[in-house]
Design a protein around this motif. Structure first.
Motif, PDB file in Angstrom:
ATOM      1  N   THR A   1     -99.747 -25.213  26.138  1.00  0.00           N
ATOM      2  CA  THR A   1     -99.112 -24.329  27.119  1.00  0.00           C
ATOM      3  C   THR A   1    -100.191 -23.744  28.018  1.00  0.00           C
ATOM      4  O   THR A   1    -101.145 -23.137  27.532  1.00  0.00           O
ATOM      5  N   ILE A   2    -100.044 -23.950  29.323  1.00  0.00           N
ATOM      6  CA  ILE A   2    -100.959 -23.342  30.280  1.00  0.00           C
ATOM      7  C   ILE A   2    -100.180 -22.344  31.130  1.00  0.00           C
ATOM      8  O   ILE A   2     -99.030 -22.590  31.503  1.00  0.00           O
ATOM      9  N   VAL A   3    -100.801 -21.212  31.396  1.00  0.00           N
ATOM     10  CA  VAL A   3    -100.190 -20.165  32.211  1.00  0.00           C
ATOM     11  C   VAL A   3    -101.159 -19.837  33.332  1.00  0.00           C
ATOM     12  O   VAL A   3    -102.293 -19.393  33.076  1.00  0.00           O
ATOM     13  N   TYR A   4    -100.738 -20.088  34.571  1.00  0.00           N
ATOM     14  CA  TYR A   4    -101.602 -19.816  35.709  1.00  0.00           C
ATOM     15  C   TYR A   4    -101.721 -18.321  35.964  1.00  0.00           C
ATOM     16  O   TYR A   4    -100.788 -17.551  35.690  1.00  0.00           O
ATOM     17  N   LYS A   5    -102.863 -17.948  36.470  1.00  0.00           N
ATOM     18  CA  LYS A   5    -103.116 -16.540  36.758  1.00  0.00           C
ATOM     19  C   LYS A   5    -102.162 -16.039  37.840  1.00  0.00           C
ATOM     20  O   LYS A   5    -101.577 -16.825  38.584  1.00  0.00           O
ATOM     21  N   SER A   6    -102.029 -14.741  37.919  1.00  0.00           N
ATOM     22  CA  SER A   6    -100.990 -14.139  38.766  1.00  0.00           C
ATOM     23  C   SER A   6    -101.384 -14.005  40.221  1.00  0.00           C
ATOM     24  O   SER A   6    -100.683 -13.354  40.999  1.00  0.00           O
ATOM     25  N   GLU A   7    -102.492 -14.619  40.620  1.00  0.00           N
ATOM     26  CA  GLU A   7    -102.881 -14.579  42.024  1.00  0.00           C
ATOM     27  C   GLU A   7    -103.536 -15.895  42.406  1.00  0.00           C
ATOM     28  O   GLU A   7    -104.123 -16.585  41.583  1.00  0.00           O
ATOM     29  N   GLY A   8    -103.391 -16.259  43.688  1.00  0.00           N
ATOM     30  CA  GLY A   8    -103.966 -17.503  44.175  1.00  0.00           C
ATOM     31  C   GLY A   8    -103.004 -18.657  43.992  1.00  0.00           C
ATOM     32  O   GLY A   8    -102.071 -18.621  43.194  1.00  0.00           O
TER      33      GLY A   8
ATOM     34  N   THR B   1     -97.914 -21.100  43.541  1.00  0.00           N
ATOM     35  CA  THR B   1     -96.914 -20.498  42.653  1.00  0.00           C
ATOM     36  C   THR B   1     -97.616 -19.795  41.501  1.00  0.00           C
ATOM     37  O   THR B   1     -97.614 -20.272  40.367  1.00  0.00           O
ATOM     38  N   PRO B   2     -98.223 -18.654  41.752  1.00  0.00           N
ATOM     39  CA  PRO B   2     -98.975 -17.958  40.709  1.00  0.00           C
ATOM     40  C   PRO B   2     -98.087 -17.470  39.574  1.00  0.00           C
ATOM     41  O   PRO B   2     -96.929 -17.127  39.768  1.00  0.00           O
ATOM     42  N   GLY B   3     -98.664 -17.468  38.370  1.00  0.00           N
ATOM     43  CA  GLY B   3     -97.971 -16.918  37.215  1.00  0.00           C
ATOM     44  C   GLY B   3     -97.071 -17.880  36.486  1.00  0.00           C
ATOM     45  O   GLY B   3     -96.447 -17.505  35.476  1.00  0.00           O
ATOM     46  N   ASP B   4     -96.971 -19.135  36.934  1.00  0.00           N
ATOM     47  CA  ASP B   4     -96.071 -20.098  36.302  1.00  0.00           C
ATOM     48  C   ASP B   4     -96.687 -20.693  35.045  1.00  0.00           C
ATOM     49  O   ASP B   4     -97.910 -20.717  34.862  1.00  0.00           O
ATOM     50  N   ALA B   5     -95.821 -21.191  34.160  1.00  0.00           N
ATOM     51  CA  ALA B   5     -96.258 -21.747  32.881  1.00  0.00           C
ATOM     52  C   ALA B   5     -95.734 -23.167  32.715  1.00  0.00           C
ATOM     53  O   ALA B   5     -94.646 -23.510  33.191  1.00  0.00           O
ATOM     54  N   TYR B   6     -96.515 -23.987  32.028  1.00  0.00           N
ATOM     55  CA  TYR B   6     -96.153 -25.369  31.721  1.00  0.00           C
ATOM     56  C   TYR B   6     -96.386 -25.624  30.238  1.00  0.00           C
ATOM     57  O   TYR B   6     -97.467 -25.326  29.712  1.00  0.00           O
ATOM     58  N   ASP B   7     -95.384 -26.171  29.574  1.00  0.00           N
ATOM     59  CA  ASP B   7     -95.508 -26.602  28.186  1.00  0.00           C
ATOM     60  C   ASP B   7     -95.670 -28.121  28.205  1.00  0.00           C
ATOM     61  O   ASP B   7     -94.732 -28.850  28.576  1.00  0.00           O
ATOM     62  N   ILE B   8     -96.837 -28.603  27.832  1.00  0.00           N
ATOM     63  CA  ILE B   8     -97.196 -30.005  27.965  1.00  0.00           C
ATOM     64  C   ILE B   8     -97.224 -30.638  26.579  1.00  0.00           C
ATOM     65  O   ILE B   8     -98.077 -30.296  25.739  1.00  0.00           O
ATOM     66  N   PHE B   9     -96.291 -31.546  26.328  1.00  0.00           N
ATOM     67  CA  PHE B   9     -96.170 -32.170  25.016  1.00  0.00           C
ATOM     68  C   PHE B   9     -96.902 -33.509  25.023  1.00  0.00           C
ATOM     69  O   PHE B   9     -96.590 -34.393  25.833  1.00  0.00           O
ATOM     70  N   TYR B  10     -97.869 -33.665  24.113  1.00  0.00           N
ATOM     71  CA  TYR B  10     -98.710 -34.855  24.107  1.00  0.00           C
ATOM     72  C   TYR B  10     -98.823 -35.421  22.698  1.00  0.00           C
ATOM     73  O   TYR B  10     -98.653 -34.722  21.695  1.00  0.00           O
TER      74      TYR B  10
ATOM     75  N   ILE C   1    -101.965 -38.377  25.133  1.00  0.00           N
ATOM     76  CA  ILE C   1    -101.177 -38.846  26.276  1.00  0.00           C
ATOM     77  C   ILE C   1     -99.925 -37.980  26.398  1.00  0.00           C
ATOM     78  O   ILE C   1     -99.204 -37.768  25.416  1.00  0.00           O
ATOM     79  N   ILE C   2     -99.665 -37.501  27.608  1.00  0.00           N
ATOM     80  CA  ILE C   2     -98.507 -36.633  27.836  1.00  0.00           C
ATOM     81  C   ILE C   2     -97.215 -37.447  27.757  1.00  0.00           C
ATOM     82  O   ILE C   2     -97.096 -38.518  28.357  1.00  0.00           O
ATOM     83  N   ARG C   3     -96.229 -36.915  27.041  1.00  0.00           N
ATOM     84  CA  ARG C   3     -94.939 -37.587  26.865  1.00  0.00           C
ATOM     85  C   ARG C   3     -93.762 -36.806  27.451  1.00  0.00           C
ATOM     86  O   ARG C   3     -92.767 -37.392  27.861  1.00  0.00           O
ATOM     87  N   GLU C   4     -93.878 -35.482  27.484  1.00  0.00           N
ATOM     88  CA  GLU C   4     -92.837 -34.628  28.068  1.00  0.00           C
ATOM     89  C   GLU C   4     -93.508 -33.353  28.565  1.00  0.00           C
ATOM     90  O   GLU C   4     -94.638 -33.035  28.175  1.00  0.00           O
ATOM     91  N   TRP C   5     -92.789 -32.640  29.443  1.00  0.00           N
ATOM     92  CA  TRP C   5     -93.271 -31.311  29.811  1.00  0.00           C
ATOM     93  C   TRP C   5     -92.106 -30.426  30.200  1.00  0.00           C
ATOM     94  O   TRP C   5     -90.996 -30.897  30.490  1.00  0.00           O
ATOM     95  N   ALA C   6     -92.360 -29.126  30.162  1.00  0.00           N
ATOM     96  CA  ALA C   6     -91.376 -28.136  30.596  1.00  0.00           C
ATOM     97  C   ALA C   6     -92.079 -27.166  31.536  1.00  0.00           C
ATOM     98  O   ALA C   6     -93.229 -26.790  31.320  1.00  0.00           O
ATOM     99  N   PHE C   7     -91.370 -26.788  32.572  1.00  0.00           N
ATOM    100  CA  PHE C   7     -91.871 -25.810  33.544  1.00  0.00           C
ATOM    101  C   PHE C   7     -91.097 -24.523  33.384  1.00  0.00           C
ATOM    102  O   PHE C   7     -89.866 -24.519  33.304  1.00  0.00           O
ATOM    103  N   ARG C   8     -91.825 -23.390  33.328  1.00  0.00           N
ATOM    104  CA  ARG C   8     -91.200 -22.069  33.209  1.00  0.00           C
ATOM    105  C   ARG C   8     -91.721 -21.187  34.338  1.00  0.00           C
ATOM    106  O   ARG C   8     -92.875 -20.772  34.326  1.00  0.00           O
ATOM    107  N   ARG C   9     -90.850 -20.949  35.300  1.00  0.00           N
ATOM    108  CA  ARG C   9     -91.247 -20.165  36.468  1.00  0.00           C
ATOM    109  C   ARG C   9     -91.593 -18.736  36.062  1.00  0.00           C
ATOM    110  O   ARG C   9     -90.843 -18.076  35.342  1.00  0.00           O
ATOM    111  N   GLY C  10     -92.766 -18.278  36.535  1.00  0.00           N
ATOM    112  CA  GLY C  10     -93.176 -16.915  36.248  1.00  0.00           C
ATOM    113  C   GLY C  10     -93.427 -16.637  34.781  1.00  0.00           C
ATOM    114  O   GLY C  10     -93.396 -15.484  34.346  1.00  0.00           O
ATOM    115  N   ASN C  11     -93.652 -17.701  34.000  1.00  0.00           N
ATOM    116  CA  ASN C  11     -93.904 -17.571  32.551  1.00  0.00           C
ATOM    117  C   ASN C  11     -92.730 -16.944  31.819  1.00  0.00           C
ATOM    118  O   ASN C  11     -92.897 -16.298  30.779  1.00  0.00           O
TER     119      ASN C  11
END
Length: 227
Positions: A150-157, A160-169, A174-184
């Motif tokens: 799970t990566i969470v981008y910082k809230s500035e810059g 789309t700051p502050g968004d989170a991605y759950d990367i299933f590998y 090797i990445i097989r699926e992912w989920a995007f969560r706006r604003g974490n």
């Protein structure tokens, strides 16, 4: 500027959510694997990125009664970008300050590139996010047992700051699926598969993303030119 307005509207409809500062030039120095993000990047061929002169691809969406396509040519060493969509064609330099029109196109470029090159963004963006890794997690679509970064981008810059991605590998990183969560947020905004990888110029690139609702996002016309 009717064409620009149509472009921007279509862009928003595609859930553009990639994170990257538009004027930054991505580094291509070799990386020794130390962290999980670095291991994922290297498993997808990051060490070969330094040899890439040109990357071209089309970004396509099919779902319901709507289809969408735009094509890109990127020269990463000079950071020149060319976009073709319907009758609109633009070319711009990402190293210089972008005006409002080119900024709109660049949002599309960053989004589309992110779907293709997320593993490399794990290195390019490493100063811009925090991460947590969990082993043996249930993947949201296949229900397979995979690891999850799970990566969470910082809230500035970025776009789309502050968004989170759950990367299933998998165990090969090797990445097989992912989920995007706006604003974490806890609620998932979008989830898709990562399928049908192609090897191009030493890069392992995904070409197909399937959504649970039957929609599909895919990469076509994929070419990599190396030095």
């Amino acid at each position: 500027m009717k064409s620009s307005t149509s472009f921007f509207t279509a862009t928003l409809l595609l859930f553009l959510f990639a994170q990257c500062k538009p004027k930054a030039e991505e580094p291509a120095e070799p990386v020794e694997p130390q962290t999980v993000p670095e291991q994922i990047a290297l498993a997808h061929g990051y060490d070969n990125w330094k040899s890439v002169e040109k990357l071209s691809f089309s970004f396509n969406f099919e779902g319901g009664n709507r289809t969408f396509k735009r094509s890109w040519v990127w020269e990463p060493k000079t950071n020149m970008v060319e976009m073709q969509m319907d009758t609109v064609q633009v070319r711009y330099d990402r190293k210089v300050a972008l005006d409002s029109i080119n900024m709109r196109y660049d949002r599309g470029f960053i989004n589309d590139r992110y779907w293709l090159l997320l593993p490399f963004n794990l290195i390019w963006d490493k100063e811009g996010y925090t991460y947590e890794n969990k082993e043996k997690q249930l993947a949201p679509i296949s229900a397979d047992t995979l690891n999850c970064l799970t990566i969470v981008y910082k809230s500035e810059g970025g776009y789309t700051p502050g968004d989170a991605y759950d990367i299933f590998y998998d165990k090969e990183f090797i990445i097989r699926e992912w989920a995007f969560r706006r604003g974490n947020q806890e609620e998932v905004s979008l989830v898709s598969t990562w399928e049908d990888y192609q090897d191009k110029g030493g890069l392992k690139l995904v070409t197909n993303h399937n959504y649970p609702n039957g929609n599909r996002l895919f990469v076509a016309d994929l070419e990599v030119t190396t030095e």
